[in-house]
Design a protein around this motif. Structure first.
Motif, PDB file in Angstrom:
ATOM      1  N   TYR A   1       0.819  -1.208   0.000  1.00 46.26           N
ATOM      2  CA  TYR A   1       0.000   0.000   0.000  1.00 46.26           C
ATOM      3  C   TYR A   1       0.855   1.262   0.000  1.00 46.26           C
ATOM      4  N   PRO A   2       1.144   1.821  -1.168  1.00 44.49           N
ATOM      5  CA  PRO A   2       1.825   3.120  -1.187  1.00 44.49           C
ATOM      6  C   PRO A   2       1.072   4.210  -0.424  1.00 44.49           C
TER       7      PRO A   2
ATOM      8  N   GLU B   1      -2.990  -7.482  -2.075  1.00 47.08           N
ATOM      9  CA  GLU B   1      -3.830  -6.307  -1.823  1.00 47.08           C
ATOM     10  C   GLU B   1      -3.050  -5.066  -2.213  1.00 47.08           C
ATOM     11  N   SER B   2      -3.739  -4.102  -2.818  1.00 45.15           N
ATOM     12  CA  SER B   2      -3.204  -2.756  -2.976  1.00 45.15           C
ATOM     13  C   SER B   2      -4.374  -1.831  -3.274  1.00 45.15           C
TER      14      SER B   2
ATOM     15  N   ARG C   1      -6.223   3.460 -11.569  1.00 48.28           N
ATOM     16  CA  ARG C   1      -6.026   3.411 -13.028  1.00 48.28           C
ATOM     17  C   ARG C   1      -4.556   3.191 -13.371  1.00 48.28           C
ATOM     18  N   ASN C   2      -3.684   3.919 -12.692  1.00 49.43           N
ATOM     19  CA  ASN C   2      -2.254   3.799 -12.993  1.00 49.43           C
ATOM     20  C   ASN C   2      -1.684   2.469 -12.514  1.00 49.43           C
ATOM     21  N   LEU C   3      -2.167   1.965 -11.388  1.00 51.06           N
ATOM     22  CA  LEU C   3      -1.705   0.666 -10.905  1.00 51.06           C
ATOM     23  C   LEU C   3      -2.076  -0.436 -11.896  1.00 51.06           C
TER      24      LEU C   3
ATOM     25  N   THR D   1      -1.726  -8.943  -9.411  1.00 46.01           N
ATOM     26  CA  THR D   1      -2.102  -7.944  -8.410  1.00 46.01           C
ATOM     27  C   THR D   1      -3.613  -7.990  -8.167  1.00 46.01           C
ATOM     28  N   TYR D   2      -3.984  -7.777  -6.914  1.00 52.87           N
ATOM     29  CA  TYR D   2      -5.389  -7.745  -6.501  1.00 52.87           C
ATOM     30  C   TYR D   2      -5.688  -6.386  -5.866  1.00 52.87           C
TER      31      TYR D   2
END
Length: 333
Positions: free
Chosen positions: A196-197, A258-259, A284-286, A298-299
């Motif tokens: 998580y950034p 998770e992110s 959107r960017n992820l 990725t989820y």
């Protein structure tokens, strides 16, 4: 320096072979206004979402998934880990929650979520994670099921994360995580990591460069052993990889289990960060990044805003859909 470069050389191999044909979405159910399990599965299918994670073996959700093309990460809740230290209980759990649903496309079993020796809410589960993983894997193997078993960790286990190639686990985490990494390597299973950034950005301390967290920075933030970093997600992911590589996990891939980014609920310090606009930009960017650049399975967290989540109010605003099933960001999965 030579060791760090070797780690990054090994890591680059995973960028080529990682399967990332689809971005998944976690299906949390901590709310009293959420759609029925069948409606949720229908929404996944209508939006082309072909991977899901759920946090317990919820029978109605498993039934709704039966016969669909949606692949599933199924969690063993932390509260059940001690039970599965009994091999018979693990065999029964596999029978009841996996073998009883032959038409569900199980992808991984996540035995525990964010168990951390330094977290007073989860440290009591530390002794039970690896034995439960072993027992579930043995129960699957006994019936010829090739399903992979892992556990979901998070970057809070890292003592050092900057620069990424210096990533290392907290000293008192090593005894817990090293045997798990060995188990994953021996069984060809991935590590699951929640990254998580948003939480890294808001701190404390709060970081000044929001563009680095949102994938919108156009120039490199720094260079680490010849690798340019333009976003915080990559830095956190690579730091986790470097930390596990030091403990024998150089050949263990990482799935981002998770992110996400909250669209509201911030306090005075985070109100300008936890916004609908920033969340939409992040998601959107992820999606674009893990499908087109890094190709990382990725989820997103999570499918819906969950109005009964505990903790800070932001915890209730991570959904990419509202409980009314309206898309908040018009994402293309």
């Amino acid at each position: 320096m030579a060791f760090n470069l070797l780690l990054f050389g090994i890591f680059l191999k995973f960028l080529i072979i990682t399967d990332a044909q689809s971005v998944g979405v976690c299906n949390g159910r901590v709310g009293n206004n959420l759609p029925s399990p069948q409606a949720v599965v229908n929404l996944y299918r209508a939006n082309g979402i072909t991977r899901m994670r759920i946090y317990d073996p919820h029978a109605a959700t498993l039934q709704a998934l039966s016969g669909t093309n949606i692949e599933l990460i199924l969690d063993v809740p932390n509260s059940y880990l001690e039970n599965l230290n009994n091999p018979t209980a693990a065999t029964n759990w596999v029978r009841d929650n996996i073998l009883s649903y032959p038409n569900v496309r199980f992808r991984y079993i996540a035995v525990g979520n964010e168990v951390d020796p330094n977290n007073p809410n989860t440290r009591r589960y530390v002794p039970f994670v690896l034995p439960a993983m072993r027992n579930v894997q043995n129960a699957l193997r006994a019936v010829g099921n090739p399903l992979k078993v892992s556990t979901a960790t998070y970057t809070g286990l890292l003592k050092v994360s900057y620069p990424p190639s210096d990533g290392v686990f907290h000293d008192n985490v090593v005894g817990f995580i090293r045997p798990i990494i060995t188990f994953l390597a021996q069984n060809g299973s991935p590590m699951l990591a929640n990254i998580y950034p948003y939480f890294a950005h808001v701190g404390p301390p709060k970081l000044s460069d929001l563009s680095f967290a949102l994938f919108t920075r156009s120039t490199q933030a720094y260079n680490d052993n010849g690798r340019d970093y333009f976003n915080l997600f990559d830095a956190m992911y690579d730091a986790h990889y470097a930390a596990q590589a030091r403990l024998g996990g150089a050949n263990v891939g990482i799935v981002v289990s998770e992110s996400g980014w909250p669209s509201g609920g911030g306090d005075a310090a985070t109100r300008d960060v936890a916004t609908l606009e920033n969340a939409g930009t992040y998601y959107r960017n992820l999606i674009r990044h893990v499908k087109e650049r890094r190709r990382i399975e990725t989820y997103l967290f999570a499918m819906f805003d969950e109005n009964m989540k505990h903790g800070k109010e932001t915890e209730q605003h991570f959904g990419v859909f509202s409980p009314s099933q309206q898309s908040k960001y018009q994402l293309r999965f």
